[in-house]
Design a protein around this motif. Sequence first.
Motif, short mmCIF file in Angstrom:
data_model
loop_
_atom_site.label_atom_id
_atom_site.label_comp_id
_atom_site.label_asym_id
_atom_site.label_seq_id
_atom_site.Cartn_x
_atom_site.Cartn_y
_atom_site.Cartn_z
N VAL A 181 0.86 -1.19 0.00
CA VAL A 181 0.00 0.00 0.00
C VAL A 181 0.89 1.24 0.00
CG1 VAL A 181 -1.84 1.25 1.20
CG2 VAL A 181 -1.80 -1.27 1.22
N TRP A 182 0.85 1.97 -1.10
CA TRP A 182 1.70 3.14 -1.30
C TRP A 182 0.87 4.42 -1.32
CZ3 TRP A 182 7.03 2.90 -2.03
CH2 TRP A 182 7.58 1.64 -2.32
N PHE A 183 1.47 5.51 -0.84
CA PHE A 183 0.84 6.81 -0.93
C PHE A 183 1.74 7.79 -1.67
CE2 PHE A 183 -1.70 4.90 2.30
CZ PHE A 183 -2.97 5.39 2.03
N ASP A 184 1.13 8.57 -2.55
CA ASP A 184 1.84 9.55 -3.34
C ASP A 184 2.02 10.82 -2.51
OD1 ASP A 184 2.71 11.46 -5.15
OD2 ASP A 184 1.24 10.96 -6.69
N ARG A 185 3.26 11.10 -2.13
CA ARG A 185 3.56 12.30 -1.35
C ARG A 185 4.36 13.30 -2.19
NH1 ARG A 185 2.33 11.30 4.40
NH2 ARG A 185 3.16 13.40 4.66
N THR A 186 4.09 13.31 -3.50
CA THR A 186 4.79 14.26 -4.37
C THR A 186 4.01 15.56 -4.52
OG1 THR A 186 3.75 13.38 -6.39
CG2 THR A 186 5.82 12.37 -5.68
N GLY A 187 2.78 15.59 -4.03
CA GLY A 187 1.95 16.79 -4.13
C GLY A 187 1.19 16.99 -2.84
N GLU A 188 -0.06 17.40 -2.97
CA GLU A 188 -0.88 17.64 -1.78
C GLU A 188 -1.10 16.34 -1.01
OE1 GLU A 188 -5.35 19.30 -0.56
OE2 GLU A 188 -4.76 19.12 -2.67
N VAL A 189 -0.92 16.39 0.28
CA VAL A 189 -1.11 15.22 1.14
C VAL A 189 -2.52 15.25 1.71
CG1 VAL A 189 -0.31 14.04 3.21
CG2 VAL A 189 1.34 15.15 1.70
N THR A 190 -3.23 14.15 1.57
CA THR A 190 -4.59 14.05 2.10
C THR A 190 -4.69 12.89 3.07
OG1 THR A 190 -5.30 12.62 0.27
CG2 THR A 190 -5.54 15.01 -0.04
N GLU A 191 -5.76 12.86 3.82
CA GLU A 191 -6.02 11.73 4.71
C GLU A 191 -7.37 11.13 4.34
OE1 GLU A 191 -8.02 14.03 8.54
OE2 GLU A 191 -5.95 13.37 8.66
N PRO A 192 -7.66 9.92 4.80
CA PRO A 192 -8.95 9.31 4.49
C PRO A 192 -10.11 10.24 4.86
CG PRO A 192 -7.50 7.69 5.47
CD PRO A 192 -6.80 9.02 5.58
N GLU A 193 -11.17 10.18 4.09
CA GLU A 193 -12.33 11.03 4.32
C GLU A 193 -12.91 10.80 5.72
OE1 GLU A 193 -16.58 12.16 2.14
OE2 GLU A 193 -15.27 10.62 1.29
N ASP A 194 -13.19 11.92 6.41
CA ASP A 194 -13.73 11.85 7.78
C ASP A 194 -12.87 10.97 8.68
OD1 ASP A 194 -15.92 13.51 7.13
OD2 ASP A 194 -17.09 11.79 6.43
N TYR A 195 -11.55 11.09 8.51
CA TYR A 195 -10.64 10.20 9.23
C TYR A 195 -10.81 10.28 10.74
CZ TYR A 195 -6.29 8.11 10.93
OH TYR A 195 -5.38 7.33 11.61
N ALA A 196 -10.87 11.48 11.29
CA ALA A 196 -10.96 11.62 12.74
C ALA A 196 -12.19 10.92 13.30
CB ALA A 196 -10.95 13.09 13.14
N LYS A 197 -13.32 11.07 12.62
CA LYS A 197 -14.55 10.44 13.07
C LYS A 197 -14.46 8.93 12.96
CE LYS A 197 -19.54 10.13 12.25
NZ LYS A 197 -19.49 8.64 12.32
N HIS A 198 -14.00 8.44 11.81
CA HIS A 198 -13.88 6.99 11.62
C HIS A 198 -12.89 6.39 12.62
CE1 HIS A 198 -16.51 6.72 8.22
NE2 HIS A 198 -15.75 7.51 7.45
#
Length: 197
Positions: A72-89
């Motif tokens: 499982v890879w994440f692209d950190r070459t641009g804007e960094v995002t987190e899973p939707e509604d991460y804090a709540k989930h």
Amino acid sequence: MSALRIAGLADVDTVADIVAASFQHMPVIRYLVPDDQRRLPVSRAWYRLYIEHAIRGAGQVVMTDDATAAAVWFDRTGEVTEPEDYAKHLADLAGDDLPRFEHLDHQMDAHHPRDPHFHLLFLAVLPDRWGQGLGSALMNHTHTQLDADGIAAYLEATSPDNQRLYHRHGYTDMTPPTIAVDGDTLLYRMWRPVTNG
């Protein structure tokens, strides 16, 4: 060896099962969920958030056709995002263990390199397939792509044994070299520069 392919949304649960089965023994997961009965369902739900986020466009998930290993890879070459509604989930799934997850997230964020890269968050192989080269095949697949595109890679190894494996794939120890999760539980920060052959 089973062929590799890019995972799609239909594979989210399968990949979550692979990661959950592969990571149960890790000290960092035992730290996150100390209760033996809760550890598997809680950690699996957490992995699933990130796996779905990667597949939906934040990165890439590579898996074997026979569903025995995944990266499982994440692209950190641009804007960094987190899973939707991460804090709540996260609050919903973690329950009383939420402070432990928040602590790990904070530590990993604070020590994450800022230079553009791909982040290998999970490299998982089912325990009965360990030592058969599946993890190396998954890494080689993406490293070839990253080298062609001129992109570095980063990961947090979970043990000195894993650290040695990653050294063989061109990763070097960073400064500072470790992230202290709790007491003797450490993650090892590793960086792979672009390789031209």
